[in-house]
Write a protein that holds these residues in place. Structure first.
Motif, PDB file in Angstrom:
ATOM      1  N   VAL A  11       0.755  -1.134   0.224  1.00 35.30           N
ATOM      2  CA  VAL A  11       0.443   0.133   0.094  1.00 35.30           C
ATOM      3  C   VAL A  11       0.672   1.102   0.208  1.00 35.30           C
ATOM      4  CG1 VAL A  11      -1.546   1.532   1.096  1.00 35.30           C
ATOM      5  CG2 VAL A  11      -1.945  -1.210   1.544  1.00 35.30           C
ATOM      6  N   SER A  12       2.100   1.565   0.944  1.00 35.91           N
ATOM      7  CA  SER A  12       2.898   2.721   0.976  1.00 35.91           C
ATOM      8  C   SER A  12       3.322   2.427  -0.490  1.00 35.91           C
ATOM      9  CB  SER A  12       3.831   2.275   2.440  1.00 35.91           C
ATOM     10  OG  SER A  12       4.494   1.276   2.065  1.00 35.91           O
ATOM     11  N   ASP A  13       3.807   1.904  -1.353  1.00 36.36           N
ATOM     12  CA  ASP A  13       4.456   1.888  -2.481  1.00 36.36           C
ATOM     13  C   ASP A  13       3.173   2.706  -3.815  1.00 36.36           C
ATOM     14  OD1 ASP A  13       6.538   1.950  -3.841  1.00 36.36           O
ATOM     15  OD2 ASP A  13       5.340   0.081  -5.229  1.00 36.36           O
ATOM     16  N   LEU A  14       2.335   1.485  -3.248  1.00 37.23           N
ATOM     17  CA  LEU A  14       1.388   2.418  -4.453  1.00 37.23           C
ATOM     18  C   LEU A  14       0.997   3.605  -3.998  1.00 37.23           C
ATOM     19  CD1 LEU A  14      -1.018   1.089  -6.422  1.00 37.23           C
ATOM     20  CD2 LEU A  14      -2.857   0.709  -4.505  1.00 37.23           C
ATOM     21  N   VAL A  15       1.455   4.173  -2.611  1.00 38.62           N
ATOM     22  CA  VAL A  15       0.413   5.383  -2.848  1.00 38.62           C
ATOM     23  C   VAL A  15       1.782   6.378  -3.258  1.00 38.62           C
ATOM     24  CG1 VAL A  15      -0.566   7.288  -0.693  1.00 38.62           C
ATOM     25  CG2 VAL A  15      -1.301   4.455  -0.939  1.00 38.62           C
ATOM     26  N   ARG A  16       2.955   6.009  -2.780  1.00 38.53           N
ATOM     27  CA  ARG A  16       4.141   6.321  -3.215  1.00 38.53           C
ATOM     28  C   ARG A  16       4.219   7.256  -4.857  1.00 38.53           C
ATOM     29  NH1 ARG A  16       7.879   4.269  -0.135  1.00 38.53           N
ATOM     30  NH2 ARG A  16       8.101   3.128  -1.683  1.00 38.53           N
ATOM     31  N   ALA A  19       0.554   8.815  -5.449  1.00 42.44           N
ATOM     32  CA  ALA A  19       0.214  10.106  -6.038  1.00 42.44           C
ATOM     33  C   ALA A  19       1.442  10.750  -4.700  1.00 42.44           C
ATOM     34  CB  ALA A  19      -1.058  10.371  -3.932  1.00 42.44           C
ATOM     35  N   ALA A  20       2.429  10.579  -4.965  1.00 42.51           N
ATOM     36  CA  ALA A  20       3.408  11.306  -4.206  1.00 42.51           C
ATOM     37  C   ALA A  20       3.344  11.297  -2.827  1.00 42.51           C
ATOM     38  CB  ALA A  20       4.080  12.240  -5.058  1.00 42.51           C
ATOM     39  N   ILE A  21       2.905  10.379  -1.599  1.00 45.60           N
ATOM     40  CA  ILE A  21       2.924  10.471  -1.142  1.00 45.60           C
ATOM     41  C   ILE A  21       3.023   9.100  -0.026  1.00 45.60           C
ATOM     42  CG2 ILE A  21       1.151  10.900   1.160  1.00 45.60           C
ATOM     43  CD1 ILE A  21      -0.599  12.405  -1.173  1.00 45.60           C
ATOM     44  N   VAL A  22       4.559  10.019   1.001  1.00 47.63           N
ATOM     45  CA  VAL A  22       4.948   8.501   2.023  1.00 47.63           C
ATOM     46  C   VAL A  22       4.067   8.502   2.965  1.00 47.63           C
ATOM     47  CG1 VAL A  22       7.486   8.404   2.119  1.00 47.63           C
ATOM     48  CG2 VAL A  22       7.117   9.933   0.798  1.00 47.63           C
ATOM     49  N   LEU A  23       4.148   7.009   2.758  1.00 42.22           N
ATOM     50  CA  LEU A  23       3.560   6.717   4.288  1.00 42.22           C
ATOM     51  C   LEU A  23       4.690   5.634   5.204  1.00 42.22           C
ATOM     52  CD1 LEU A  23       0.172   5.414   3.205  1.00 42.22           C
ATOM     53  CD2 LEU A  23       0.824   7.134   4.064  1.00 42.22           C
ATOM     54  N   GLY A  24       5.663   6.123   5.995  1.00 49.86           N
ATOM     55  CA  GLY A  24       6.220   6.201   6.592  1.00 49.86           C
ATOM     56  C   GLY A  24       5.624   4.619   7.532  1.00 49.86           C
ATOM     57  N   VAL A  67      -5.882   4.272  -3.437  1.00 49.90           N
ATOM     58  CA  VAL A  67      -5.250   5.814  -3.653  1.00 49.90           C
ATOM     59  C   VAL A  67      -6.125   6.450  -2.907  1.00 49.90           C
ATOM     60  CG1 VAL A  67      -3.465   6.931  -4.774  1.00 49.90           C
ATOM     61  CG2 VAL A  67      -3.742   5.085  -4.903  1.00 49.90           C
ATOM     62  N   GLU A  68      -7.137   6.775  -3.732  1.00 51.34           N
ATOM     63  CA  GLU A  68      -8.229   7.867  -2.673  1.00 51.34           C
ATOM     64  C   GLU A  68      -8.412   7.815  -0.908  1.00 51.34           C
ATOM     65  OE1 GLU A  68     -11.517   8.210  -4.838  1.00 51.34           O
ATOM     66  OE2 GLU A  68     -10.646   8.416  -6.662  1.00 51.34           O
ATOM     67  N   ALA A  69      -8.337   6.659  -0.380  1.00 49.28           N
ATOM     68  CA  ALA A  69      -8.895   6.628   0.602  1.00 49.28           C
ATOM     69  C   ALA A  69      -7.589   6.951   1.063  1.00 49.28           C
ATOM     70  CB  ALA A  69      -9.581   4.900   0.969  1.00 49.28           C
ATOM     71  N   LEU A  70      -6.703   6.972   1.222  1.00 45.61           N
ATOM     72  CA  LEU A  70      -5.435   7.214   1.932  1.00 45.61           C
ATOM     73  C   LEU A  70      -4.924   8.966   1.190  1.00 45.61           C
ATOM     74  CD1 LEU A  70      -3.732   3.398   1.802  1.00 45.61           C
ATOM     75  CD2 LEU A  70      -4.648   5.165   3.110  1.00 45.61           C
ATOM     76  N   THR A  71      -5.782   9.848   0.538  1.00 50.50           N
ATOM     77  CA  THR A  71      -5.152  10.942   0.285  1.00 50.50           C
ATOM     78  C   THR A  71      -6.267  11.275  -0.063  1.00 50.50           C
ATOM     79  OG1 THR A  71      -5.533  10.193  -2.194  1.00 50.50           O
ATOM     80  CG2 THR A  71      -3.479   9.593  -0.803  1.00 50.50           C
ATOM     81  N   THR A  72      -7.087  11.285  -0.041  1.00 48.59           N
ATOM     82  CA  THR A  72      -8.716  12.695  -0.477  1.00 48.59           C
ATOM     83  C   THR A  72      -9.843  13.130   0.856  1.00 48.59           C
ATOM     84  OG1 THR A  72      -9.847  10.883  -0.899  1.00 48.59           O
ATOM     85  CG2 THR A  72      -8.838  12.620  -2.885  1.00 48.59           C
ATOM     86  N   ASN A  73      -8.898  11.736   1.774  1.00 48.52           N
ATOM     87  CA  ASN A  73      -9.807  12.365   3.049  1.00 48.52           C
ATOM     88  C   ASN A  73      -8.572  13.002   3.999  1.00 48.52           C
ATOM     89  OD1 ASN A  73     -11.472  10.914   2.226  1.00 48.52           O
ATOM     90  ND2 ASN A  73     -11.390   8.528   3.452  1.00 48.52           N
ATOM     91  N   GLU A  74      -7.805  13.468   3.519  1.00 44.13           N
ATOM     92  CA  GLU A  74      -7.047  14.580   4.172  1.00 44.13           C
ATOM     93  C   GLU A  74      -6.951  15.845   3.755  1.00 44.13           C
ATOM     94  OE1 GLU A  74      -3.770  14.234   5.935  1.00 44.13           O
ATOM     95  OE2 GLU A  74      -3.750  11.780   6.020  1.00 44.13           O
ATOM     96  N   THR A  75      -8.464  16.456   3.800  1.00 49.85           N
ATOM     97  CA  THR A  75      -8.143  17.026   3.853  1.00 49.85           C
ATOM     98  C   THR A  75      -8.525  18.116   5.121  1.00 49.85           C
ATOM     99  OG1 THR A  75     -10.761  16.427   4.288  1.00 49.85           O
ATOM    100  CG2 THR A  75     -10.444  16.687   2.339  1.00 49.85           C
ATOM    101  N   ILE A 216      -2.618  14.945  -9.460  1.00 47.53           N
ATOM    102  CA  ILE A 216      -2.063  13.690  -9.681  1.00 47.53           C
ATOM    103  C   ILE A 216      -2.877  12.233 -10.223  1.00 47.53           C
ATOM    104  CG2 ILE A 216      -0.143  13.978  -7.214  1.00 47.53           C
ATOM    105  CD1 ILE A 216      -2.190  13.918  -5.504  1.00 47.53           C
ATOM    106  N   TYR A 217      -4.047  12.634  -9.797  1.00 51.68           N
ATOM    107  CA  TYR A 217      -4.818  11.611 -10.146  1.00 51.68           C
ATOM    108  C   TYR A 217      -5.094  11.276 -11.738  1.00 51.68           C
ATOM    109  CZ  TYR A 217      -6.012  11.788  -5.526  1.00 51.68           C
ATOM    110  OH  TYR A 217      -6.340  11.372  -4.466  1.00 51.68           O
ATOM    111  N   PHE A 218      -4.320  12.313 -12.260  1.00 48.23           N
ATOM    112  CA  PHE A 218      -4.465  11.714 -14.213  1.00 48.23           C
ATOM    113  C   PHE A 218      -3.632  12.248 -14.943  1.00 48.23           C
ATOM    114  CE2 PHE A 218      -8.098  15.040 -12.170  1.00 48.23           C
ATOM    115  CZ  PHE A 218      -9.234  14.398 -13.058  1.00 48.23           C
TER     116      PHE A 218
END
Lengths: 300, 154, 129
Positions: A11-16, A19-24, A67-75, A216-218
């Motif tokens: 999951v962290s690899d996918l999101v990185r 979406a260029a988001i790092v889940l450490g 990806v959306e569940a781990l990024t777009t909710n970061e509002t 990032i989604y396109f």
């Protein structure tokens, strides 16, 4: 019951990558909490089982959902403070002085999700806009998100995400288990369903467009098309805010870049001859630490 | 003067859910339980944490679960592999403090919150001077959890 | 950087301290406002940059602690963040009026806590996203 290391690594690899988001390390609970509803909906025994089935199938829709569940909710309100500080200290004063006092400011919060960005802008306009008329268009693909934005009611956990307490008491009131944004702010925000990937409906000319963490989604051609369409609805003297990991560079070269502190703003090329033109007002002096919003909100 | 209590079960659920999401999500979410704590409980002893609310409405919020569940909650909150009785007491006290405090915020303002009390008790203890108003039966990590709101009889 | 964690619950002190330590802080702890004032006096000139302050505690509550801190010129530099289950609008206004800089309602996620640190300018650079 806890997330397997393999599932977390995937999951962290996918999101990185997506979406260029790092889940450490230490973010396992976040993955677990965010993906649980998806795992449930898919009938998986737990999140680890859901992730390993996704790993096997490689289903692109499901991958995007993860990806959306781990990024777009970061509002979150002012958490990502720099763009809003640049807006308050530089962009807004510049707009107020360069446009007639009777003219309404038009601002677009594109892909607004549940509306935190639109209301953050509204708070800054209410507190620092010198009474200028302003409209914020909050758009999203999802009508559910538009309804949430229009309602302007947030749970305690949502309100906890980076809204300075002095601004919360100024602009929100408690309503049962939720916090309700003031009528003054709600009146400034208009919602409209817009699909960024297709031609836009008729829109006003905007002074500022916030298009953060959307590109990032396109894919590259769609990114370029979106940026071109945005430029058509942005005033030649207008400003475009992108997410921290996003740029127009190499995608659509008709944009100029303006750096304020560490933050990069984009403006239609014609308005910014030269590689790194000066802005009308003084740039930020502090670049190391974000401001004390409490002090800013109280005008101390 | 005692005003009537105007809460929705859903409110209590939301408040409790927020507490679990924040501190105990590792073991999965809370779910509504189709059965009561008595029916589902593997033991005949419970850990009961309570906190009092004083004001226009005066009463108590209780959080009940089996000792093993309470221990899991304490281990999760403290990030420890093993906990002692004193840790369990403190963790359960803080959980009921958060649930009670947030329930208080749904009542008319001006109420005050007491300090939490945690006891081990046989199933189904209820003081003679209390009236049960709300009861939410939940499950977490495969074990039952119950929230109750009581008012003090006048 | 030093932070003072004030809460009568050991669980909550441990939770907050753990996150602060992970962010590079050194933490001090106190179980109520009175203890916290004593810790502050002992710290002398080495004033913590931050105190997280619970509201309901025995001996001396968090609001009183905030009021006391605000009377001491030498502690002016310390940021005060209420971290409490008191969730009513009026209570938040009271705490801010007494001199608290931020207010975090329990329960909170680790992200919400670091968001508040960021608003106070107290999130170490390497932890900021």
């Amino acid at each position: 019951m806890t997330l397997s290391p393999q599932a977390f690594a995937y999951v962290s690899d996918l999101v990185r990558r997506e979406a260029a988001i790092v889940l450490g390390p230490g973010k396992e609970y976040l993955v677990e909490a965010r993906l649980l509803p998806l795992a449930r909906a898919a009938g998986a025994a737990d999140v680890s089982a859901y992730v390993s089935s996704l790993q096997r199938s490689g289903n692109p829709t499901q991958r995007m959902a993860v990806v959306e569940a781990l990024t777009t909710n970061e509002t979150s309100w002012f958490r990502d403070g720099e763009p809003f500080e640049v807006f308050r200290s530089t962009v807004l004063p510049e707009l107020l002085s360069s446009t007639p006092p009777t003219r309404r400011l038009n601002i677009w919060s594109a892909a607004c999700s549940s509306g935190q960005e639109a209301y953050t802008i509204a708070m800054l306009l209410a507190d620092h806009g010198q009474g200028r008329k302003a409209e914020i268009l909050a758009s999203d693909l999802s009508t559910e998100m538009l309804d949430r934005t229009k309602a302007g009611a947030y749970s305690q956990l949502e309100i906890g995400r980076g809204l300075p307490a002095p601004m919360m008491v100024k602009h929100f009131r408690r309503a049962g288990t939720q916090w309700q944004v003031s009528d003054q702010l709600r009146a400034m925000v208009r919602t409209q369903r817009i699909n960024l990937a297709t031609p836009f409906p008729p829109l006003p000319v905007f002074d500022v467009v916030f298009l953060r963490n959307v590109l990032i989604y396109f894919d590259a051609p769609t990114k370029k098309a979106i940026l071109q369409r945005v430029r058509q609805v942005l005033s030649p003297q207008g400003y475009l805010f992108l997410g921290g990991a996003e740029t127009t560079l190499g995608i659509d070269d008709s944009w100029g870049r303006t750096t304020i502190g560490r933050f990069t703003l984009y403006r239609p090329q014609a308005a910014t001859p030269g590689a790194n033109p000066p802005v009308a007002t003084a740039p930020l002096t502090t670049t190391v630490l974000p401001p004390r919003w409490a002090a800013a909100a109280e005008g101390r | 003067m005692t005003t009537t209590l105007d809460l929705q079960l859903e409110d209590i659920r939301v408040v409790t859910d927020d507490v679990w999401t924040s501190f105990l999500a590792t073991y999965g979410p809370l779910e509504w339980s189709p059965v009561t704590l008595e029916e589902a409980s593997p033991t005949d002893e419970l850990v009961q944490a309570s906190v009092a609310i004083h004001g226009d409405w005066t009463g108590t919020v209780t959080l009940e679960m089996a000792p093993a569940t309470a221990e899991t909650a304490a281990r999760t909150m403290l990030h420890l592999d093993a906990v002692e009785e004193v840790d369990v007491t403190d963790a359960l006290g803080e959980l009921v403090n958060m649930i009670g405090g947030n329930i208080k915020s749904l009542l008319p303002s001006g109420s005050t919150l007491g300090l939490p009390i945690v006891i081990r008790a046989p199933l189904c203890t209820a003081g003679a001077s209390t009236i049960e108003h709300y009861r939410v039966e939940l499950t977490w990590a495969g074990t039952p959890i119950r929230i109750r709101v009581w008012s003090t009889a006048r | 950087m030093r932070a003072l964690v004030i809460d009568d619950s050991r669980t909550m002190r441990s939770l907050l301290s753990r996150q602060l330590v992970a962010l590079g802080y050194e933490t001090l702890q106190a179980g109520n406002g009175q203890e916290a004032l004593e810790v502050m006096d002992q710290a002398g000139a080495d004033v913590p940059v931050l105190a997280t302050v619970d509201w309901n505690m025995p001996v001396m509550d968090g609001l009183t602690f905030v009021q006391r801190v605000r009377t001491r010129q030498e502690w002016r530099s310390m940021s005060l963040m209420m971290v409490t289950t008191e969730a009513e609008y009026d209570q938040i206004v009271r705490a801010l009026a007494a001199g608290a800089h931020e207010y975090l309602i329990k329960p909170f996620t680790p992200e919400a806590f670091s968001d508040k640190l960021q608003l106070l300018g107290l999130l170490p650079e390497r932890a900021a996203q």
